[in-house]
Design a protein around this motif. Structure first.
Motif, PDB file in Angstrom:
ATOM      1  N   TYR A 110       0.534  -1.166  -0.464  1.00  0.00           N
ATOM      2  CA  TYR A 110       0.084  -0.035  -0.241  1.00  0.00           C
ATOM      3  C   TYR A 110       0.660   0.785   0.228  1.00  0.00           C
ATOM      4  N   TYR A 111       0.761   1.442  -0.934  1.00  0.00           N
ATOM      5  CA  TYR A 111       0.958   3.372  -1.078  1.00  0.00           C
ATOM      6  C   TYR A 111       0.395   3.957  -0.736  1.00  0.00           C
ATOM      7  N   CYS A 112       0.604   5.240  -0.128  1.00  0.00           N
ATOM      8  CA  CYS A 112      -0.269   6.140   0.462  1.00  0.00           C
ATOM      9  C   CYS A 112      -0.477   7.728  -0.668  1.00  0.00           C
ATOM     10  N   HIS A 113       0.617   7.679  -1.302  1.00  0.00           N
ATOM     11  CA  HIS A 113       0.561   9.123  -2.478  1.00  0.00           C
ATOM     12  C   HIS A 113       0.739  10.134  -2.035  1.00  0.00           C
ATOM     13  N   GLN A 114       1.322  10.501  -0.973  1.00  0.00           N
ATOM     14  CA  GLN A 114       1.002  11.486  -0.443  1.00  0.00           C
ATOM     15  C   GLN A 114       2.500  12.382  -0.274  1.00  0.00           C
ATOM     16  N   ARG A 115       1.986  13.479  -1.212  1.00  0.00           N
ATOM     17  CA  ARG A 115       3.516  14.331  -1.473  1.00  0.00           C
ATOM     18  C   ARG A 115       4.577  14.437  -0.708  1.00  0.00           C
ATOM     19  N   GLN A 116       4.594  14.771   0.458  1.00  0.00           N
ATOM     20  CA  GLN A 116       5.770  14.941   1.531  1.00  0.00           C
ATOM     21  C   GLN A 116       5.825  13.447   2.113  1.00  0.00           C
ATOM     22  N   CYS A 117       5.466  12.573   0.818  1.00  0.00           N
ATOM     23  CA  CYS A 117       6.301  11.153   2.093  1.00  0.00           C
ATOM     24  C   CYS A 117       7.160  10.619   0.679  1.00  0.00           C
ATOM     25  N   PRO A 118       8.541  10.528   1.421  1.00  0.00           N
ATOM     26  CA  PRO A 118       9.800  10.954   0.331  1.00  0.00           C
ATOM     27  C   PRO A 118       9.567   9.059  -0.142  1.00  0.00           C
ATOM     28  N   ASN A 119       8.996   8.054   0.623  1.00  0.00           N
ATOM     29  CA  ASN A 119       8.389   6.715  -0.183  1.00  0.00           C
ATOM     30  C   ASN A 119       8.034   7.078  -1.762  1.00  0.00           C
ATOM     31  N   CYS A 120       6.400   8.041  -1.681  1.00  0.00           N
ATOM     32  CA  CYS A 120       6.101   8.193  -3.093  1.00  0.00           C
ATOM     33  C   CYS A 120       6.667   8.355  -3.897  1.00  0.00           C
ATOM     34  N   GLN A 121       7.152   9.590  -3.049  1.00  0.00           N
ATOM     35  CA  GLN A 121       8.227  10.724  -4.182  1.00  0.00           C
ATOM     36  C   GLN A 121       9.260   9.936  -5.068  1.00  0.00           C
ATOM     37  N   GLU A 122       9.849   8.974  -4.487  1.00  0.00           N
ATOM     38  CA  GLU A 122      10.962   7.874  -5.213  1.00  0.00           C
ATOM     39  C   GLU A 122      10.871   7.299  -6.755  1.00  0.00           C
ATOM     40  N   ILE A 140       5.512  23.091   4.739  1.00  0.00           N
ATOM     41  CA  ILE A 140       5.390  23.463   3.390  1.00  0.00           C
ATOM     42  C   ILE A 140       4.019  22.317   2.809  1.00  0.00           C
ATOM     43  N   THR A 141       4.287  21.589   3.749  1.00  0.00           N
ATOM     44  CA  THR A 141       2.616  20.815   3.521  1.00  0.00           C
ATOM     45  C   THR A 141       1.745  20.884   3.211  1.00  0.00           C
ATOM     46  N   GLN A 142       1.348  22.403   4.352  1.00  0.00           N
ATOM     47  CA  GLN A 142       0.323  23.419   3.792  1.00  0.00           C
ATOM     48  C   GLN A 142       0.051  24.122   2.497  1.00  0.00           C
ATOM     49  N   GLU A 143       1.397  24.460   2.522  1.00  0.00           N
ATOM     50  CA  GLU A 143       1.669  25.333   1.736  1.00  0.00           C
ATOM     51  C   GLU A 143       1.839  24.873  -0.247  1.00  0.00           C
ATOM     52  N   LEU A 144       1.547  23.535   0.573  1.00  0.00           N
ATOM     53  CA  LEU A 144       1.697  22.575  -0.936  1.00  0.00           C
ATOM     54  C   LEU A 144       0.597  22.260  -1.521  1.00  0.00           C
ATOM     55  N   LYS A 145       0.067  21.772  -0.671  1.00  0.00           N
ATOM     56  CA  LYS A 145      -1.240  21.297  -0.894  1.00  0.00           C
ATOM     57  C   LYS A 145      -2.272  21.834  -2.415  1.00  0.00           C
ATOM     58  N   ASN A 146      -2.532  21.074  -3.293  1.00  0.00           N
ATOM     59  CA  ASN A 146      -3.269  20.966  -4.462  1.00  0.00           C
ATOM     60  C   ASN A 146      -2.657  21.540  -5.113  1.00  0.00           C
ATOM     61  N   LEU A 147      -1.149  22.192  -5.182  1.00  0.00           N
ATOM     62  CA  LEU A 147      -0.660  22.605  -5.841  1.00  0.00           C
ATOM     63  C   LEU A 147       0.209  21.829  -6.854  1.00  0.00           C
ATOM     64  N   ASN A 148       0.106  22.245  -8.511  1.00  0.00           N
ATOM     65  CA  ASN A 148       1.283  21.373  -9.168  1.00  0.00           C
ATOM     66  C   ASN A 148       2.388  21.651  -9.446  1.00  0.00           C
TER      67      ASN A 148
END
Length: 292
Positions: A58-70, A234-242
């Protein structure tokens, strides 16, 4: 999964755990933190053949997750390889790697700063020199922690540009100084921002390798480990940004790619899928092998 792959997964899982713990401390980011904490808690290997086991988790796909960003970085590299496979002439064309920066901003002003940078970039793309020379572009947004001052962010754009050969000669030649002046003008700022321009050259194999590598570098997981307050903000500031945008010919080519997705092995195996050979569970520091 090879031993090296397992070590890499453990490395990013530890970084993800660090991020999750930081986000769990603030009520505004607890939901995101919990999702990251649960990312890749168990890893299942299903053997399609002895050399290439499929990885399911299971991957969370959250932007701040280093695992998913990799994983996103791997997906982008895969897409770039597909583009070169489908359009071999790309390896014979001219490429630039352009980095555009601004002065560091307060973390609570990051969203506004990125919107201003995006508007500036759009203004620059409408300039005659850009439209006459740039055939296609992929723009990546990266945000690092400010090094000199606490509670600051260093936002910048990494841009892979497919350009015409005429950009390197005669009146159409665009030097680093000219790029700097164009970016400063687009930003509408009195200071000269730092700009770096790298020409990608070499054999067809070298060009492909460099372009794919730079795409992966531009979308990589964060290497540093900022403090908790920085991560929450940073998590709040980047929310929903492309944070990745394509344009021109590269946008057209990317839209024609197959549906292959590096996340295709996400999720736990359903009943009737290949026999599970081994299951690894995260114990807070490493993955331990358990039978299903």
């Amino acid at each position: 999964m090879t031993t090296k792959s397992m070590e890499e997964l453990e490395h990013f899982k530890r970084k993800s755990q660090h991020t999750a713990i930081a986000l769990l401390k603030d009520p505004h980011t607890q939901k995101v933190g919990q999702s990251i904490l649960e990312c890749a808690e168990r890893v299942c290997l299903t053997y399609r053949d002895q050399l290439n086991p499929a990885v399911r988790t299971y991957y969370c796909h959250q932007r701040q997750c280093p695992n998913c960003q990799e994983r996103r970085s791997q997906k982008i590299c895969s897409e770039m390889h597909q583009m070169f496979d489908q359009h071999p002439a790309l390896a014979q064309q001219q490429w630039l790697y352009l980095t555009l920066t601004v002065r560091n901003c307060a973390i609570w002003n990051l969203r506004e700063t990125l919107l201003e940078m995006t508007q500036a970039y759009q203004r620059m793309t409408k300039r005659t020199f850009f439209q006459e020379n740039v055939i296609g572009a992929i723009r990546f947004t990266e945000v690092n922690a400010g090094q000199s001052e606490p509670n600051t962010a260093h936002p910048h754009f990494h841009c892979l540009l497919l350009v015409r050969p005429s950009m390197y000669s005669g009146n159409n030649y665009v030097s680093q100084q000219r790029w700097t002046e164009a970016w400063q003008s687009a930003l509408q700022e009195p200071y000269a921002p730092k700009v770096h321009v790298q020409r990608i050259s070499g054999s067809s194999e070298d060009v492909r390798r460099q372009v794919v590598g730079l795409a992966g570098y531009s979308s990589k997981a964060r290497a540093d480990e900022p403090d908790d307050q920085w991560l929450v903000a940073i998590t709040q500031e980047l929310k929903n940004l492309n944070l990745m945008q394509t344009s021109g010919l590269l946008q057209t080519m990317r839209s024609q790619l197959s549906d292959y997705n590096v996340f295709e092995d996400s999720g736990w195996p359903a009943h009737g899928q290949p026999e599970v050979s081994s299951v690894f569970a995260w114990d807070g520091y490493t993955y331990k092998n358990y039978s299903m």
